[in-house]
Write an enzyme that holds these catalytic residues in place. Structure first.
Site, PDB file in Angstrom:
ATOM      1  N   ASN A   1       0.893 -11.685  -8.550  1.00 43.61           N
ATOM      2  CA  ASN A   1       0.246 -12.992  -8.567  1.00 43.61           C
ATOM      3  C   ASN A   1      -1.132 -12.855  -9.218  1.00 43.61           C
ATOM      4  OD1 ASN A   1       2.400 -14.190  -7.151  1.00 43.61           O
ATOM      5  ND2 ASN A   1       1.550 -13.531  -5.191  1.00 43.61           N
TER       6      ASN A   1
ATOM      7  N   HIS B   1      -2.327  -6.100  -7.336  1.00 47.43           N
ATOM      8  CA  HIS B   1      -1.283  -5.480  -6.508  1.00 47.43           C
ATOM      9  C   HIS B   1       0.075  -6.010  -6.935  1.00 47.43           C
ATOM     10  CE1 HIS B   1      -2.757  -9.100  -4.485  1.00 47.43           C
ATOM     11  NE2 HIS B   1      -1.519  -9.288  -4.083  1.00 47.43           N
TER      12      HIS B   1
ATOM     13  N   ASP C   1       3.283  -4.581   3.352  1.00 48.41           N
ATOM     14  CA  ASP C   1       2.625  -5.883   3.473  1.00 48.41           C
ATOM     15  C   ASP C   1       2.573  -6.267   4.951  1.00 48.41           C
ATOM     16  OD1 ASP C   1       2.153  -8.440   1.289  1.00 48.41           O
ATOM     17  OD2 ASP C   1       2.251  -8.895   3.434  1.00 48.41           O
ATOM     18  N   ILE C   2       1.414  -6.770   5.378  1.00 54.73           N
ATOM     19  CA  ILE C   2       1.211  -7.088   6.797  1.00 54.73           C
ATOM     20  C   ILE C   2       2.026  -8.319   7.209  1.00 54.73           C
ATOM     21  CG2 ILE C   2      -0.779  -8.668   6.610  1.00 54.73           C
ATOM     22  CD1 ILE C   2      -2.148  -6.864   8.752  1.00 54.73           C
TER      23      ILE C   2
ATOM     24  N   GLY D   1      -1.117 -18.044  -7.241  1.00 57.16           N
ATOM     25  CA  GLY D   1      -0.895 -17.777  -5.828  1.00 57.16           C
ATOM     26  C   GLY D   1      -1.561 -16.513  -5.322  1.00 57.16           C
ATOM     27  N   GLN D   2      -2.555 -15.998  -6.070  1.00 54.67           N
ATOM     28  CA  GLN D   2      -3.221 -14.754  -5.649  1.00 54.67           C
ATOM     29  C   GLN D   2      -4.194 -15.025  -4.509  1.00 54.67           C
ATOM     30  OE1 GLN D   2      -5.319 -12.663  -8.789  1.00 54.67           O
ATOM     31  NE2 GLN D   2      -5.416 -10.769  -7.579  1.00 54.67           N
TER      32      GLN D   2
ATOM     33  N   HIS E   1       3.845  -6.695  -5.606  1.00 52.40           N
ATOM     34  CA  HIS E   1       4.734  -6.828  -4.449  1.00 52.40           C
ATOM     35  C   HIS E   1       6.096  -6.241  -4.799  1.00 52.40           C
ATOM     36  CE1 HIS E   1       2.379 -10.012  -2.225  1.00 52.40           C
ATOM     37  NE2 HIS E   1       1.880 -10.175  -3.437  1.00 52.40           N
TER      38      HIS E   1
END
Ligand code: AMP
Ligand code: ZN
Length: 119
Positions: free
Chosen positions: A93, A106, A33-34, A99-100, A108
């Protein structure tokens, strides 16, 4: 649909946008994750594009199962600590209320010693 125009994660899977790859096979792609919320934070995504669990159907059952069963192995490889004193969090999400932000399903994976940025 296997690929969506203007989907950032489809572009990452295709190598058109750079990512820090964690894992890849025919069906799955995983990358860091960035904006990590924990010492270890990466995403596992199906290569086949679908938006979220509300957009999934019976042909996605196998890949959703694989995402869950590969998670512990990748988590340990990425530095999550083993056993009950270690472990990791799994989050998917779905939709705006969920909260997507990116509409390519994907998962997390977050772990590592606490405190984390987000609890
Ligand atoms: P979500 O809120 O579940 O849709 O999460 C989207 C996640 O994707 C966020 O944690 C972002 O930090 C992450 N993200 C967005 N763009 C990128 C990117 N180019 N490379 C890696 N992670 C990204
Ligand atoms: Zn996509």
């Amino acid at each position: 649909m296997s690929h969506a125009e203007n989907c950032i994660f489809c572009k990452i899977i295709a190598g058109q946008i750079p990512s820090k790859k964690v894992y890849e096979d025919e069906e799955l792609f995983a990358f860091h994750d960035i904006n990590p919320a924990a010492p270890v934070h990466f995403l596992i995504v199906p290569k086949r594009h679908f938006k979220n669990l509300m957009d999934a159907n019976s042909q996605d059952e196998a890949i959703l199962g694989r995402m869950l069963t590969i998670a512990p192995r990748l988590a340990i490889e990425q530095g999550c600590r083993p056993g009950e004193s270690g472990g990791f969090r799994v989050v998917i999400n779905n939709g705006a209320d969920g909260g997507q932000e990116v509409y390519h399903l994907h998962m997390h994976i977050m772990g590592g010693p606490r405190p984390w940025k987000k609890n």
